[in-house]
Design a protein around this motif. Structure first.
Motif, PDB file in Angstrom:
ATOM      1  N   ARG A 154      54.340  31.090  64.471  1.00  0.00           N
ATOM      2  CA  ARG A 154      54.608  30.460  63.169  1.00  0.00           C
ATOM      3  C   ARG A 154      53.501  29.461  62.829  1.00  0.00           C
ATOM      4  N   ARG A 155      53.079  28.698  63.836  1.00  0.00           N
ATOM      5  CA  ARG A 155      52.035  27.695  63.588  1.00  0.00           C
ATOM      6  C   ARG A 155      50.741  28.362  63.109  1.00  0.00           C
ATOM      7  N   ALA A 156      50.385  29.515  63.741  1.00  0.00           N
ATOM      8  CA  ALA A 156      49.169  30.211  63.335  1.00  0.00           C
ATOM      9  C   ALA A 156      49.245  30.639  61.868  1.00  0.00           C
ATOM     10  N   ALA A 157      50.398  31.165  61.440  1.00  0.00           N
ATOM     11  CA  ALA A 157      50.548  31.590  60.045  1.00  0.00           C
ATOM     12  C   ALA A 157      50.502  30.393  59.096  1.00  0.00           C
ATOM     13  N   MET A 158      51.136  29.270  59.501  1.00  0.00           N
ATOM     14  CA  MET A 158      51.142  28.085  58.636  1.00  0.00           C
ATOM     15  C   MET A 158      49.733  27.507  58.495  1.00  0.00           C
ATOM     16  N   GLU A 159      48.988  27.469  59.597  1.00  0.00           N
ATOM     17  CA  GLU A 159      47.622  26.956  59.519  1.00  0.00           C
ATOM     18  C   GLU A 159      46.733  27.883  58.694  1.00  0.00           C
ATOM     19  N   ALA A 160      46.947  29.203  58.791  1.00  0.00           N
ATOM     20  CA  ALA A 160      46.181  30.128  57.964  1.00  0.00           C
ATOM     21  C   ALA A 160      46.486  29.913  56.486  1.00  0.00           C
ATOM     22  N   ALA A 161      47.760  29.677  56.144  1.00  0.00           N
ATOM     23  CA  ALA A 161      48.124  29.393  54.753  1.00  0.00           C
ATOM     24  C   ALA A 161      47.492  28.085  54.289  1.00  0.00           C
ATOM     25  N   ARG A 162      47.504  27.089  55.188  1.00  0.00           N
ATOM     26  CA  ARG A 162      46.891  25.801  54.837  1.00  0.00           C
ATOM     27  C   ARG A 162      45.399  25.962  54.571  1.00  0.00           C
ATOM     28  N   ASP A 163      44.698  26.714  55.424  1.00  0.00           N
ATOM     29  CA  ASP A 163      43.245  26.854  55.307  1.00  0.00           C
ATOM     30  C   ASP A 163      42.842  27.702  54.112  1.00  0.00           C
ATOM     31  N   SER A 164      43.651  28.722  53.785  1.00  0.00           N
ATOM     32  CA  SER A 164      43.290  29.630  52.694  1.00  0.00           C
ATOM     33  C   SER A 164      43.874  29.191  51.355  1.00  0.00           C
ATOM     34  N   GLY A 165      44.970  28.413  51.413  1.00  0.00           N
ATOM     35  CA  GLY A 165      45.641  28.007  50.177  1.00  0.00           C
ATOM     36  C   GLY A 165      46.414  29.130  49.515  1.00  0.00           C
ATOM     37  N   THR A 166      46.646  30.232  50.246  1.00  0.00           N
ATOM     38  CA  THR A 166      47.340  31.376  49.671  1.00  0.00           C
ATOM     39  C   THR A 166      48.503  31.791  50.558  1.00  0.00           C
ATOM     40  N   THR A 167      49.228  32.791  50.089  1.00  0.00           N
ATOM     41  CA  THR A 167      50.371  33.340  50.837  1.00  0.00           C
ATOM     42  C   THR A 167      49.901  33.917  52.163  1.00  0.00           C
ATOM     43  N   THR A 168      50.665  33.645  53.231  1.00  0.00           N
ATOM     44  CA  THR A 168      50.323  34.156  54.556  1.00  0.00           C
ATOM     45  C   THR A 168      51.564  34.760  55.201  1.00  0.00           C
ATOM     46  N   LEU A 169      51.358  35.911  55.854  1.00  0.00           N
ATOM     47  CA  LEU A 169      52.424  36.621  56.550  1.00  0.00           C
ATOM     48  C   LEU A 169      52.303  36.341  58.042  1.00  0.00           C
ATOM     49  N   SER A 170      53.421  36.032  58.690  1.00  0.00           N
ATOM     50  CA  SER A 170      53.394  35.732  60.121  1.00  0.00           C
ATOM     51  C   SER A 170      53.399  37.016  60.939  1.00  0.00           C
ATOM     52  N   GLU A 171      53.119  36.867  62.241  1.00  0.00           N
ATOM     53  CA  GLU A 171      53.332  37.966  63.168  1.00  0.00           C
ATOM     54  C   GLU A 171      54.838  38.233  63.281  1.00  0.00           C
ATOM     55  N   ALA A 172      55.171  39.361  63.915  1.00  0.00           N
ATOM     56  CA  ALA A 172      56.581  39.647  64.177  1.00  0.00           C
ATOM     57  C   ALA A 172      57.127  38.593  65.135  1.00  0.00           C
ATOM     58  N   VAL A 173      58.242  37.989  64.783  1.00  0.00           N
ATOM     59  CA  VAL A 173      58.839  36.920  65.590  1.00  0.00           C
ATOM     60  C   VAL A 173      60.340  37.180  65.728  1.00  0.00           C
ATOM     61  N   MET A 174      60.962  36.430  66.632  1.00  0.00           N
ATOM     62  CA  MET A 174      62.423  36.418  66.719  1.00  0.00           C
ATOM     63  C   MET A 174      62.899  35.221  65.906  1.00  0.00           C
ATOM     64  N   LEU A 175      63.649  35.457  64.843  1.00  0.00           N
ATOM     65  CA  LEU A 175      64.067  34.384  63.946  1.00  0.00           C
ATOM     66  C   LEU A 175      64.889  33.353  64.713  1.00  0.00           C
ATOM     67  N   ILE A 176      64.766  32.086  64.315  1.00  0.00           N
ATOM     68  CA  ILE A 176      65.485  31.007  64.980  1.00  0.00           C
ATOM     69  C   ILE A 176      66.993  31.160  64.794  1.00  0.00           C
ATOM     70  N   GLN A 177      67.403  31.962  63.757  1.00  0.00           N
ATOM     71  CA  GLN A 177      68.828  32.201  63.528  1.00  0.00           C
ATOM     72  C   GLN A 177      69.434  33.154  64.564  1.00  0.00           C
ATOM     73  N   SER A 178      68.588  33.721  65.435  1.00  0.00           N
ATOM     74  CA  SER A 178      69.069  34.706  66.399  1.00  0.00           C
ATOM     75  C   SER A 178      70.052  34.068  67.382  1.00  0.00           C
ATOM     76  N   ALA A 179      70.929  34.928  67.902  1.00  0.00           N
ATOM     77  CA  ALA A 179      71.874  34.532  68.942  1.00  0.00           C
ATOM     78  C   ALA A 179      71.913  35.671  69.962  1.00  0.00           C
ATOM     79  N   PRO A 180      72.357  35.412  71.194  1.00  0.00           N
ATOM     80  CA  PRO A 180      72.386  36.477  72.213  1.00  0.00           C
ATOM     81  C   PRO A 180      73.130  37.720  71.732  1.00  0.00           C
ATOM     82  N   GLU A 181      74.230  37.522  71.016  1.00  0.00           N
ATOM     83  CA  GLU A 181      74.972  38.675  70.538  1.00  0.00           C
ATOM     84  C   GLU A 181      74.448  39.179  69.198  1.00  0.00           C
TER      85      GLU A 181
END
Length: 657
Positions: free
Chosen positions: A177-204
């Motif tokens: 997430r940090r890499a995508a946010m820094e890329a958005a900051r540096d470019s000033g445009t929309t940035t897509l993150s890598e595939a991640v596990m959302l923080i809303q996830s739960a074991p089940e």
């Protein structure tokens, strides 16, 4: 009496040669070779055509995915405009704006959208206290970190049980997430993150997904410029998406004609984000297309299914082979030469008819008006497809028989420009593209884009124009709507704070040049919170819209009425007089009109409601004044009016100088 014409020797020799079995065998061998080559040609041609049809369907699916991502990007740009255009966004403004988006109806599939400010480590406790004071006593920034730069999700919608774990989450603590946010900051445009596990996830309930970030800069910053000391990063708006949920909405849960596999970055088992391809099927057709969005590339691999391959089966090559062999036998027997010739002519005629029908179908299904016309005004059509009726309201036949010309529908002011551009294209023998207005038969104005090229003969004379005309009315309206988001208050449709400051700076500059005095009225509604508490927020919104309408009716035509936010409005009055006293007198007269207008009862949902304003007046003459200082003085005068008993106006010393 007719005389028989003797046959040439060569003709007789031909019959003699054809009588020989060896020559017949040679002819049969050659005919068989031709038949086999023809059969192979048809087989390869059909396979190539099927592959092209499959790839076209894959490109359509690819376009649907990109359109979906671009729609989410536009949604985030609107949210970014909310924060960039306001000094402070409160919970009510956030909720009201999110409700106007109506995500479930227009953009389903969004797990959450939110806003995360960026701040130093020393501001962490301040941010926590501020959010707790807004009604979230248990709010906590997590996880704990000693990073100098920190962030926290302080706005998120919907704030339900599933999204609650994300509230307060510092996304800068997670590398992807940090890499995508820094890329958005540096470019000033929309940035897509890598595939991640959302923080809303739960074991089940695991939630693999991705995020889209858009940086938000302070009100004076330019979101399209690179970061600098004068372009300070304020935070990020973001959207969180479950990959499976989004892709199933685009491609479907189970494949129809084709299955789809989506990979992050490159093709590989560990990079697979989504797949609806059935196991155990070796696809006959496939296409791999890059999905480039937000500074990141996904790879979409499309594979044909049994359903597609069954429908794609064609017996034409086999029929060609069998028919060729039959013709070869007929040729060998020398009994059906004439019939064979007629069959080939019939086949050619059928193919020609099919080709013409396919061409007609293709032209009629092109997304636009396909035409051939005379090269100069009024551009009489030689040929035009049926889509001209949807564009102009007139039947295509009336254009082709000369009853109507396309020039009859062009906006009169645009005709010279169109004619000049086409003449330039003819002179340079190059394609042309031009946008202009037309008026259809119902009187509606439309914007169209025309692309075409002139056919020029050997002498350099233009014979006709070939091209396509596309209705771009909706696209232009969409562009204008996006532009208005940055400068117009979405509730009252009045200019917002950013627009006001720009106009105020212009007004001060005009006053400095002309020597004429102006004034600023700062209008604040008294006890507006009571309206929301007693009648509800919908009634409060209705009151704000009616206040905006009455303010416009109470001032002069050229005066600017803007909404700063909440229940605060500002009226800028220019060119009031040559002296401060004259300007102050006129400003006070206009303020009295405003007081009278806003003291009249408001009808909210059928009920009468009374509300009064407090008005602060500050004059300006352009002498070394800043827009922000003038606005502050008017605000101070407004508070003096409130302190004096409300429902009145008060002036600053500058207002009467």
């Amino acid at each position: 009496m007719s005389v028989a014409t003797p046959k040439p020797a060569s003709f007789q020799t031909g019959f003699t040669l054809l009588d020989r079995k060896s020559v017949a065998c040679v002819a049969l061998s050659l005919a068989l070779a031709v038949t086999l080559v023809t059969w192979r040609h048809f087989d390869l041609q059909f396979e190539s055509r099927t592959q092209e049809r499959f790839r076209l369907r894959a490109e359509i699916e690819h376009g649907l995915l990109l359109s979906k991502l671009e729609a989410y990007e536009q949604m985030l740009r609107g949210v970014a405009g909310l924060f960039a255009g306001s000094e402070r966004v409160d919970r009510w403004e956030w909720s009201a704006y999110i409700e106007t988006l109506d995500l479930k109806r227009f953009l389903p599939g969004v797990q959450s959208i939110g806003y995360a400010p960026v701040f130093g480590a020393d501001k962490r406790a301040t941010v926590e206290r501020a959010v707790r004071a807004e009604g979230f006593p248990g709010f906590r920034i997590h996880p704990e970190t000693e990073n100098d730069t920190q962030s926290s999700i302080v706005f998120i919608s919907p704030l339900d049980a599933v999204n609650a774990p994300a509230f307060g989450y510092d996304m800068l603590t997670e590398p992807k997430r940090r890499a995508a946010m820094e890329a958005a900051r540096d470019s000033g445009t929309t940035t897509l993150s890598e595939a991640v596990m959302l923080i809303q996830s739960a074991p089940e309930r695991p939630m693999p997904g991705f995020l889209i970030y858009l940086p938000v800069y302070t009100a004076h910053a330019d979101a399209e410029a690179s970061p600098s000391p004068d372009n300070k990063l304020q935070g990020y708006v973001f959207g969180a998406f479950q990959t499976q949920r989004i892709m199933e909405r685009v491609f479907g849960v189970s494949p129809g004609a084709m299955g789809v596999e989506l990979f992050d970055g490159s093709v590989g088992e560990h990079q697979r984000m989504f797949s609806n391809v059935p196991d155990g099927h070796a696809s006959a057709f496939s296409a791999t297309l890059p999905v480039e969005f937000g500074g990141r590339t996904w790879v979409a691999r499309f594979s044909s299914t049994r359903h597609f391959e069954t429908l794609a089966v064609n017996r034409t090559p086999a029929l060609v082979l069998v028919g060729g062999l039959a013709l070869d036998l007929l040729l060998f027997a020398m009994l059906y030469i004439n019939a064979h010739h007629r069959q080939r002519m019939s086949t050619a005629a059928t193919r020609l008819a099919d080709s013409r029908e396919q061409f007609r179908t293709l032209v009629e299904n092109v997304p636009g008006v396909v035409f051939r016309s005379e090269p100069r005004a009024p551009w009489r059509f030689i040929h035009v497809n049926q889509r001209i009726e949807g564009l102009t309201g007139a039947d295509a036949l009336r254009f082709m028989n000369g009853e109507l010309t396309f020039g009859d529908f062009m906006a009169e002011n645009d005709i010279p420009h169109v004619s000049t551009r086409i003449e330039q294209a003819i002179a340079t023998r190059s394609p042309y593209e031009i946008e202009y207005r037309i008026i259809d038969r119902s009187g509606r104005q439309r914007w169209v884009s025309e692309r075409g090229q002139a056919h020029v003969d050997a002498t350099g004379q233009a014979q006709w124009l070939d091209g396509v005309i596309v209705d771009i009315t909706e696209q232009r309206a969409a562009v204008e709507a996006v532009r208005n988001l940055a400068f117009v208050d979405t509730l009252t449709q009045l200019p917002n704070r950013r627009f006001l400051l720009d106009r105020l700076r212009q007004g001060i500059a005009n006053s400095r040049r002309s020597g004429r005095h102006g004034a600023l009225l700062f209008v604040d509604l008294d006890h507006f919170k009571m309206v929301n508490d007693m009648h509800g927020h919908d009634a409060g919104d209705q009151l704000l819209c009616e206040v905006g309408t009455r303010l416009r009716q109470s001032v002069r035509e050229g005066d600017t009425v803007a909404r700063l936010g909440g229940d605060e409005f500002v009226v800028m009055l220019e060119d009031l007089g040559d002296t401060g006293a004259e300007a102050s007198e006129k400003a006070q007269h206009i303020a009295e009109n405003v007081l009278a207008a806003l003291n009249r009862p408001f009808i909210l949902d059928g009920k009468a409601c009374h509300n009064t304003p407090s008005i602060g007046i500050s004059g300006f003459s352009g002498a070394d004044e800043r827009a922000e200082d003038l606005l502050r003085r008017a605000d101070e005068a407004m508070y003096r009016a409130k302190a004096g008993g409300r429902n009145r106006f008060a002036t600053t010393p500058q207002a009467i100088a």
